[in-house]
Enzyme design. Structure first.
Site, short mmCIF file in Angstrom:
data_model
loop_
_atom_site.label_atom_id
_atom_site.label_comp_id
_atom_site.label_asym_id
_atom_site.label_seq_id
_atom_site.Cartn_x
_atom_site.Cartn_y
_atom_site.Cartn_z
N ASN A 161 -3.66 -9.42 -0.54
CA ASN A 161 -3.81 -10.79 -1.06
C ASN A 161 -2.94 -11.84 -0.37
O ASN A 161 -3.23 -13.03 -0.46
CB ASN A 161 -3.64 -10.82 -2.58
N LYS A 202 2.24 -0.70 7.28
CA LYS A 202 0.81 -0.40 7.05
C LYS A 202 0.18 -1.52 6.23
O LYS A 202 0.54 -1.74 5.08
CB LYS A 202 0.64 0.92 6.30
N PRO A 203 -0.80 -2.22 6.82
CA PRO A 203 -1.49 -3.27 6.05
C PRO A 203 -2.56 -2.66 5.15
O PRO A 203 -2.85 -1.47 5.25
CB PRO A 203 -2.14 -4.13 7.14
N GLY A 215 2.36 -3.86 -4.04
CA GLY A 215 1.02 -3.46 -4.46
C GLY A 215 1.00 -3.12 -5.93
O GLY A 215 1.83 -3.62 -6.71
N SER A 216 0.09 -2.25 -6.31
CA SER A 216 -0.09 -1.95 -7.73
C SER A 216 1.05 -1.06 -8.25
O SER A 216 1.64 -0.28 -7.50
CB SER A 216 -1.42 -1.24 -7.93
N GLU A 264 7.62 -4.09 -5.08
CA GLU A 264 7.08 -5.35 -5.62
C GLU A 264 5.73 -5.00 -6.23
O GLU A 264 4.75 -4.83 -5.50
CB GLU A 264 6.90 -6.38 -4.49
N CYS A 305 -0.15 -11.82 -7.76
CA CYS A 305 0.66 -11.10 -8.73
C CYS A 305 1.38 -12.05 -9.67
O CYS A 305 1.73 -11.68 -10.78
CB CYS A 305 1.67 -10.23 -7.99
N GLU A 310 -3.68 -6.77 -16.05
CA GLU A 310 -3.66 -7.80 -15.01
C GLU A 310 -5.12 -8.18 -14.69
O GLU A 310 -5.96 -7.30 -14.47
CB GLU A 310 -2.98 -7.23 -13.76
P1 NAP Z 1 -2.73 -1.13 -4.07
O1 NAP Z 1 -4.02 -0.47 -4.32
O2 NAP Z 1 -1.52 -0.57 -4.70
O3 NAP Z 1 -2.60 -1.20 -2.47
C1 NAP Z 1 -1.48 -1.76 -1.85
C2 NAP Z 1 -1.18 -1.01 -0.56
O4 NAP Z 1 -0.88 0.36 -0.87
C3 NAP Z 1 -2.37 -0.98 0.41
O5 NAP Z 1 -1.88 -1.07 1.72
C4 NAP Z 1 -2.96 0.39 0.16
O6 NAP Z 1 -3.67 0.90 1.26
C5 NAP Z 1 -1.68 1.18 -0.05
N1 NAP Z 1 -1.90 2.47 -0.71
C6 NAP Z 1 -2.85 2.83 -1.59
N2 NAP Z 1 -2.71 4.13 -1.92
C7 NAP Z 1 -1.65 4.62 -1.23
C8 NAP Z 1 -1.01 5.88 -1.11
N3 NAP Z 1 -1.44 6.94 -1.80
N4 NAP Z 1 0.04 6.00 -0.28
C9 NAP Z 1 0.49 4.94 0.43
N5 NAP Z 1 -0.09 3.72 0.38
C10 NAP Z 1 -1.13 3.55 -0.45
O7 NAP Z 1 -2.74 -2.66 -4.49
P2 NAP Z 1 -3.95 -3.66 -4.51
O8 NAP Z 1 -4.73 -3.39 -5.73
O9 NAP Z 1 -4.66 -3.67 -3.21
O10 NAP Z 1 -3.15 -5.05 -4.64
C11 NAP Z 1 -3.03 -5.72 -5.82
C12 NAP Z 1 -1.79 -5.33 -6.61
O11 NAP Z 1 -0.63 -5.71 -5.87
C13 NAP Z 1 -1.70 -6.07 -7.91
O12 NAP Z 1 -1.28 -5.21 -8.93
C14 NAP Z 1 -0.66 -7.15 -7.65
O13 NAP Z 1 0.01 -7.62 -8.79
C15 NAP Z 1 0.26 -6.43 -6.71
N6 NAP Z 1 1.06 -7.39 -5.95
C16 NAP Z 1 2.38 -7.49 -6.24
C17 NAP Z 1 3.16 -8.42 -5.58
C18 NAP Z 1 4.62 -8.56 -5.89
O14 NAP Z 1 5.31 -9.20 -5.11
N7 NAP Z 1 5.12 -8.01 -6.97
C19 NAP Z 1 2.59 -9.22 -4.60
C20 NAP Z 1 1.23 -9.09 -4.33
C21 NAP Z 1 0.48 -8.16 -5.02
P3 NAP Z 1 -5.27 0.76 1.37
O15 NAP Z 1 -5.57 -0.68 1.24
O16 NAP Z 1 -5.56 1.28 2.74
O17 NAP Z 1 -5.84 1.58 0.27
#
Ligand code: NAP
Length: 486
Positions: free
Chosen positions: A156, A179-180, A232-233, A254, A288, A389
């Site tokens: 995002n 890793k993006p 991420g999540s 984060e 987020c 969320e």
């Molecule tokens: P996500 O599913 O957790 O993915 C984030 C990253 O983690 C991606 O690069 C993803 O790769 C990677 N990932 C997924 N599974 C993994 C694993 N088993 N091992 C290592 N890496 C792995 O998050 P999202 O749903 O895309 O993003 C939205 C979330 O991020 C929301 O909950 C939001 O609140 C949170 N967020 C938090 C902040 C903050 O600063 N607190 C900022 C922005 C977003 P792939 O894409 O290749 O699957």
């Protein structure tokens, strides 16, 4: 991951070179406004991640031994190269992530600022000479880089998130493998180009695109990696923390948010409503720190909800490349389905849709992943939106009567990233800000980020901070040196 030939293959980057995946596989990145293929990127696996970690490990000794002033020069050059590529990368962010160009430009400002600001701050990472209680001994502390660090980021905020991790890490002498997200890898390769153009020593900064589980497991399992910085999540954060426990790796997390936003009866109503609309529909609600639960005092509830609904209805939705568009698509079809399921849950349990509440599927919208800017009133705790969320353009309004009641409701989630409150009463502002269980509070203000400012959450929203002096601390160890003096 879908694959398709005949579109441009972008390269990942490690060891100072652009690279395809070692086994030659690739995957498509899509434009969420049109579903068209924007390009292909390498589908990296364990071996690719290992090679990038090896490059980062090899680069570490000489990079960490440079003076802070020398590293600062490199970071400034990266900032300069990003400045030169600003418009091109902003356009790419819009094409790949969906946010309108104006928002992508704001993201690029933060991206560039982070490199310039940490270039300055790099020179202020020093320890202490400690007054010693024992004669004949001196105590001092040195600040040293943690070592090879790995960053994993979501889609995002695909450029600024790289800067928020790489700039402080590199500033203090760490090297990094990043890793993006699967949805925004091309933006990461474009940012990586700036590092190549800035002639950073090979291996100092590396980007590996590809399979999350394979790359993540390699980062966790490799003893040379001393630090994981994840955004991420909460679900994936928890998984990484468990994996990092085996080797006791340093971690910054984060994670997910669920921000309360409170409009008190003594707020500047028009200013507050304008701020809420801006925050809620920014990046189509995919932030987020977006307002997840909007608590409005009963005495102003109806006026606020009507004004917010008119603003939502007036927003132009479409491709972010069109300068008249205020809100772009969601990231993928599944995201639209998830938002719609949350809306339907609320409607089924008694909420009312004052604006929107539907998928946008007609005409040009049919090719992309669009949802209407939505305002729901009559929200209550038995609805999913009270706890989950939303990550979409849905303003969910809860009515409240007392300060005590709203503070309890605001804190009644396992998350604690951002919170916002609007009041013209200074005592109330301080009282409530102090009692909200979040890492950040906006008081009559929704813009809470800056390169200079610590960003991060408490509870299940994370561990550690990004940005500011605190963001640099995440990449530093403290070494005590005790010296006997004759
Ligand atoms: P996500 O599913 O957790 O993915 C984030 C990253 O983690 C991606 O690069 C993803 O790769 C990677 N990932 C997924 N599974 C993994 C694993 N088993 N091992 C290592 N890496 C792995 O998050 P999202 O749903 O895309 O993003 C939205 C979330 O991020 C929301 O909950 C939001 O609140 C949170 N967020 C938090 C902040 C903050 O600063 N607190 C900022 C922005 C977003 P792939 O894409 O290749 O699957």
């Amino acid at each position: 991951m879908a694959t398709q030939s005949s579109v441009r293959l972008h390269k990942m980057m490690y060891g100072g070179d652009r690279r395809a995946a070692l086994d030659g596989a690739s995957f498509d990145s899509l434009n969420p406004a049109t579903s068209s293929v924007l390009g292909q990127v390498p589908l990296g696996l364990e071996r690719d991640a290992e090679a990038a970690i090896e490059a980062a490990h090899r680069a570490l000794p000489s990079w960490s031994r440079l003076t802070a002033a020398q590293r600062a020069l490199h970071l400034r050059r990266v900032g300069d190269r990003l400045e030169a590529k600003r418009d091109a990368i902003a356009r790419l962010i819009t094409e790949e992530e969906g946010k309108p160009l104006a928002e992508a430009q704001i993201e690029m400002r933060l991206t560039i600022d982070s490199f310039y600001w940490y270039a300055e701050e790099a020179r202020r990472a020093y320890g202490n000479w400690i007054p010693d209680p024992i004669p004949g001994r001196r105590l001092l502390t040195l600040r040293e880089p943690v070592g090879v660090s790995c960053g994993i980021i979501p889609w995002n905020v695909p450029a600024a998130m790289i800067a928020r991790k790489a700039a402080p890490a590199l500033a203090v002498g760490c090297t990094m493998v990043l890793k993006p997200a699967e949805q925004t890898p091309i933006t990461a390769t474009a940012v990586a180009e700036a590092f190549l153009e800035a002639d950073l020593p090979p291996g100092v900064f590396n980007v590996v695109t590809g399979d999350a589980a394979a790359i993540g497991a390699t980062m966790l399992g490799d003893r040379r990696v001393r630090k994981i910085s994840f955004t991420g999540s909460t679900e994936v954060g928890r998984l990484l923390l468990r994996g990092a426990a085996d080797q006791i790796k340093r971690c910054s997390m984060e994670l997910g948010g669920n921000a309360p936003l409170i409009l008190f009866q003594d707020c500047d109503l028009d200013r507050a409503v304008a701020a809420v609309a801006t925050l809620k529909f920014l990046n189509a609600g995919q932030a987020c720190i977006s307002a997840n639960r909007i608590y409005v005092h009963a005495s102003i509830h109806d006026e606020v909800s009507q004004k917010l609904a008119s603003r939502a209805a007036a927003l132009k939705v479409g491709s972010g490349l069109d300068p008249s568009v205020a809100m772009g698509p969601l990231i993928e079809a599944q995201a639209v389905d998830e938002v719609h399921a949350l809306v339907n849950d609320a409607l089924a349990k008694g909420a009312a849709a004052l604006a929107g509440g539907s998928k946008l599927v007609e005409g040009d919208y049919a090719r992309g992943f669009f949802y209407s800017p939505t305002v729901l009133s009559g929200l209550s705790v038995n609805m999913r939106m009270a706890h989950e969320e939303i990550f979409g353009p849905v303003a969910s309004l809860f009515r409240f009567d007392t300060e005590e009641e709203v503070i309890a409701a605001a804190n009644d989630v396992p998350y604690g990233l951002a919170a916002y409150l609007f009041t013209e009463n200074l005592s109330r502002a301080i009282r409530v800000a102090e009692r909200l269980e979040t890492g950040m509070v906006g008081v009559n203000e929704i813009r809470i980020g800056a390169a200079e400012a610590p960003f991060g959450g408490v509870k299940q929203s994370g561990i550690g901070r990004e940005g500011g002096r605190e963001g640099m601390e995440e990449y530093l160890e403290t070494k005590l040196v005790a010296i006997g003096v004759k």
